[in-house]
Design a protein around this motif. Sequence first.
Motif, PDB file in Angstrom:
ATOM      1  N   GLY A 269       0.823  -1.208   0.000  1.00 35.95           N
ATOM      2  CA  GLY A 269       0.000   0.000   0.000  1.00 35.95           C
ATOM      3  C   GLY A 269       0.855   1.254   0.000  1.00 35.95           C
ATOM      4  O   GLY A 269       0.524   2.256  -0.646  1.00 35.95           O
ATOM      5  N   LEU A 270       1.981   1.209   0.711  1.00 39.89           N
ATOM      6  CA  LEU A 270       2.891   2.356   0.732  1.00 39.89           C
ATOM      7  C   LEU A 270       3.550   2.555  -0.632  1.00 39.89           C
ATOM      8  O   LEU A 270       3.734   3.695  -1.083  1.00 39.89           O
ATOM      9  CB  LEU A 270       3.961   2.163   1.806  1.00 39.89           C
ATOM     10  CG  LEU A 270       3.482   2.080   3.246  1.00 39.89           C
ATOM     11  CD1 LEU A 270       4.670   2.070   4.199  1.00 39.89           C
ATOM     12  CD2 LEU A 270       2.545   3.231   3.587  1.00 39.89           C
ATOM     13  N   TYR A 271       3.907   1.455  -1.289  1.00 39.42           N
ATOM     14  CA  TYR A 271       4.497   1.591  -2.624  1.00 39.42           C
ATOM     15  C   TYR A 271       3.475   2.140  -3.624  1.00 39.42           C
ATOM     16  O   TYR A 271       3.831   2.908  -4.518  1.00 39.42           O
ATOM     17  CB  TYR A 271       5.063   0.257  -3.097  1.00 39.42           C
ATOM     18  CG  TYR A 271       6.483   0.025  -2.644  1.00 39.42           C
ATOM     19  CD1 TYR A 271       7.562   0.499  -3.382  1.00 39.42           C
ATOM     20  CD2 TYR A 271       6.756  -0.646  -1.457  1.00 39.42           C
ATOM     21  CE1 TYR A 271       8.868   0.315  -2.953  1.00 39.42           C
ATOM     22  CE2 TYR A 271       8.059  -0.843  -1.015  1.00 39.42           C
ATOM     23  CZ  TYR A 271       9.110  -0.352  -1.772  1.00 39.42           C
ATOM     24  OH  TYR A 271      10.399  -0.529  -1.339  1.00 39.42           O
ATOM     25  N   ARG A 272       2.240   1.761  -3.474  1.00 40.30           N
ATOM     26  CA  ARG A 272       1.203   2.329  -4.341  1.00 40.30           C
ATOM     27  C   ARG A 272       1.099   3.833  -4.101  1.00 40.30           C
ATOM     28  O   ARG A 272       0.959   4.612  -5.050  1.00 40.30           O
ATOM     29  CB  ARG A 272      -0.140   1.651  -4.070  1.00 40.30           C
ATOM     30  CG  ARG A 272      -1.272   2.095  -5.011  1.00 40.30           C
ATOM     31  CD  ARG A 272      -2.514   1.244  -4.762  1.00 40.30           C
ATOM     32  NE  ARG A 272      -3.557   1.543  -5.709  1.00 40.30           N
ATOM     33  CZ  ARG A 272      -4.470   2.503  -5.550  1.00 40.30           C
ATOM     34  NH1 ARG A 272      -4.443   3.250  -4.448  1.00 40.30           N
ATOM     35  NH2 ARG A 272      -5.400   2.723  -6.456  1.00 40.30           N
ATOM     36  N   LEU A 273       1.197   4.243  -2.834  1.00 36.48           N
ATOM     37  CA  LEU A 273       1.168   5.662  -2.497  1.00 36.48           C
ATOM     38  C   LEU A 273       2.364   6.388  -3.100  1.00 36.48           C
ATOM     39  O   LEU A 273       2.240   7.521  -3.570  1.00 36.48           O
ATOM     40  CB  LEU A 273       1.141   5.825  -0.979  1.00 36.48           C
ATOM     41  CG  LEU A 273       1.060   7.251  -0.423  1.00 36.48           C
ATOM     42  CD1 LEU A 273      -0.138   8.004  -0.985  1.00 36.48           C
ATOM     43  CD2 LEU A 273       1.003   7.206   1.103  1.00 36.48           C
TER      44      LEU A 273
END
Length: 327
Positions: A269-273
């Motif tokens: 989820g952080l990489y998507r952000l």
Amino acid sequence: MRRREFISLLGGALAVCNGSVRAEQTPVAVPRVGFIYPGSEEAALSRIDAIMSGLRVTGYAAPAQVALVARMAEGDPTRIAPLVEEILATNVDLIIANGPPVLHVARSATHTIPIVAIDLETDPVASGVAASLARPGGNVTGVFLDFPDFAAKWIEFLVEVHPKLSQIAVLWDTITGPVQIEAVKKVAETLKFQLVTLEVRRPSDFEEVFSTATRRGADAMVILSSPLISANVRKLAELSVRHRLPAITLFPDFARAGGFMAYGPNLLGLYRLVGIVAGKVLRGGSPAGLPIERPIKFELILNLRTANALGLSVPQSLLLRADEVIE
């Protein structure tokens, strides 16, 4: 895994060309995004996929509208600086820096090309990366984690399942800097725990540090965050069970791979952000004015099978708080 096999797993979104990764069929000029990852290609796969998902949110539908130039250091920190230079030589419009070592090298190499970082180990303001969270003020923005709060939480969880806990081994990747280890030392001093600090720099160090922890009588282990750790959670989970050390770390996949416990943000989820922030920069946003993002959702994952194998009794109160229990 060979590079061509690795890239093909992205479903055709990326392709190999002259030793780099780029979008297929780019008949017109498209933004070029550099991606430097300190770990392996295999570990980078899911992270790249998540970044591309974030870029699509901002209107960059790979492969037609964005090109990704990726380099992986394969766990060797001495390769990071040459890879950053190599990426810069391809005239990228933006760099995605994974972790403190890559961010440090990228900042030293350029003050003009935008850098979007994912760094779970650095305080961006205290370290001088940003003037403030709301307005970073330079060429760096991205996703950072305020780590110190986790030190107390991790130890609290370990004590709940191991009330007689007195000595804790701490696995620390020294290349990430002192923020995490100092936070753990402070908590341990307050709670009167003894620490066994174990330094690692590469995957080949893991076997020895677990043997050292066992020899020195550690009751449990805290595994601090780093790109090296996140790329090797399966190996670390196996070692923790083999040495009968209940362990906790930031990365959910540690518990899913057989480790005892994880508490931290959803990594993909952080990489998507990161991909979303990168898209905003490519659309004209300045890193100087784009606020630094912080994780807002955290997961507690317990592996009950591992707890049983280690002879641990997990209290119902902790099971009820868990977001995921592996039975």
